[in-house]
Design a protein around this motif. Structure first.
Motif, mmCIF file in Angstrom:
data_model
loop_
_atom_site.group_PDB
_atom_site.id
_atom_site.type_symbol
_atom_site.label_atom_id
_atom_site.label_comp_id
_atom_site.label_asym_id
_atom_site.label_seq_id
_atom_site.Cartn_x
_atom_site.Cartn_y
_atom_site.Cartn_z
ATOM 1 N N PRO A 128 0.925 -1.521 0.211
ATOM 2 C CA PRO A 128 -0.170 0.448 0.160
ATOM 3 C C PRO A 128 0.870 1.529 -0.109
ATOM 4 C CG PRO A 128 -0.051 -0.768 2.229
ATOM 5 C CD PRO A 128 0.528 -2.307 1.174
ATOM 6 N N MET A 129 -0.060 2.335 -0.907
ATOM 7 C CA MET A 129 1.398 3.499 -0.830
ATOM 8 C C MET A 129 -0.158 4.839 -0.212
ATOM 9 S SD MET A 129 2.890 5.503 -3.893
ATOM 10 C CE MET A 129 4.437 3.736 -4.665
ATOM 11 N N ARG A 130 0.379 5.624 0.214
ATOM 12 C CA ARG A 130 -0.443 6.785 1.154
ATOM 13 C C ARG A 130 -0.164 7.726 -0.010
ATOM 14 N NH1 ARG A 130 -4.047 7.323 5.304
ATOM 15 N NH2 ARG A 130 -3.943 9.181 5.605
ATOM 16 N N THR A 181 -5.544 5.535 -0.178
ATOM 17 C CA THR A 181 -4.502 4.939 0.511
ATOM 18 C C THR A 181 -4.410 4.244 -0.884
ATOM 19 O OG1 THR A 181 -3.716 5.364 3.016
ATOM 20 C CG2 THR A 181 -2.757 3.176 1.595
ATOM 21 N N ALA A 182 -3.691 4.194 -1.626
ATOM 22 C CA ALA A 182 -3.555 3.425 -2.783
ATOM 23 C C ALA A 182 -3.591 1.187 -2.150
ATOM 24 C CB ALA A 182 -2.421 3.192 -3.956
ATOM 25 N N VAL A 183 -4.370 0.730 -2.386
ATOM 26 C CA VAL A 183 -4.201 -0.098 -1.858
ATOM 27 C C VAL A 183 -3.822 -1.675 -2.791
ATOM 28 C CG1 VAL A 183 -5.266 -0.421 0.172
ATOM 29 C CG2 VAL A 183 -6.584 -1.488 -1.758
ATOM 30 N N MET A 219 -8.697 1.664 -3.739
ATOM 31 C CA MET A 219 -7.961 3.609 -2.991
ATOM 32 C C MET A 219 -9.317 2.876 -1.899
ATOM 33 S SD MET A 219 -6.673 4.796 -5.394
ATOM 34 C CE MET A 219 -5.584 6.013 -4.754
ATOM 35 N N VAL A 220 -8.718 2.467 -0.953
ATOM 36 C CA VAL A 220 -9.379 3.572 0.480
ATOM 37 C C VAL A 220 -9.465 4.574 1.018
ATOM 38 C CG1 VAL A 220 -9.363 2.381 2.972
ATOM 39 C CG2 VAL A 220 -9.173 0.259 1.029
ATOM 40 N N VAL A 221 -10.220 5.093 1.842
ATOM 41 C CA VAL A 221 -10.362 6.249 2.003
ATOM 42 C C VAL A 221 -10.664 5.979 3.588
ATOM 43 C CG1 VAL A 221 -11.631 8.364 2.270
ATOM 44 C CG2 VAL A 221 -11.195 7.298 0.025
#
Length: 143
Positions: free
Chosen positions: A51-53, A59-61, A74-76
């Protein structure tokens, strides 16, 4: 939330740079069509960095290739209420289009036949998608 959830430009540009490992790199001087193999190779390489913020709430998961499309998961985070999350799809899609098409590497990739989907979800399980399938032609300088 509209101003806070923006296009994951670092991920997009990284994917396009990584696509140089494919048979037909997505470069400004590459006039040919996007090759699904280049998208797949770039997605696989970028996926190892996740994952990358990408901003203060997103965060892109995940990333995968679907033909000539990059599909981002993407997770918010919970600092965005469920009501806010449910109300921002149109604004996020417009911001993605504006911000991404302003990046020449992205616009060239899209004009070559590539596309991008971003699937946003929150901790409560709500989700929405944005799609980028076209960018305006570049403005030619006046003679």
């Amino acid at each position: 939330m509209t101003a806070r959830v923006r296009a994951p430009l670092r991920l997009i540009v990284a994917a396009l740079v990584l696509s140089g490992a494919g048979a037909a790199p997505a470069r400004n001087d590459a006039p040919g069509r996007v090759n699904p193999a280049e998208v797949e190779a770039a997605a696989a390489q970028l996926g190892r960095q996740l994952p990358m913020r990408v901003d203060d709430v997103t965060t892109a998961v995940g990333i995968r290739a679907e033909g000539t499309a990059f599909v981002y998961e993407m997770v918010v985070d919970d600092s965005i209420t469920r009501e806010q999350f449910r109300s921002v799809k149109d604004a996020v899609e417009a911001a993605n289009r504006s911000n991404l098409c302003a990046q020449e590497e992205v616009a060239t990739f899209i004009r070559r036949g590539g596309s991008m989907r971003h699937i946003y979800r929150n901790q409560a399980g709500d989700r929405f998608e944005t799609r980028l399938t076209s960018c305006p032609a570049p403005v030619q300088p006046a003679p």
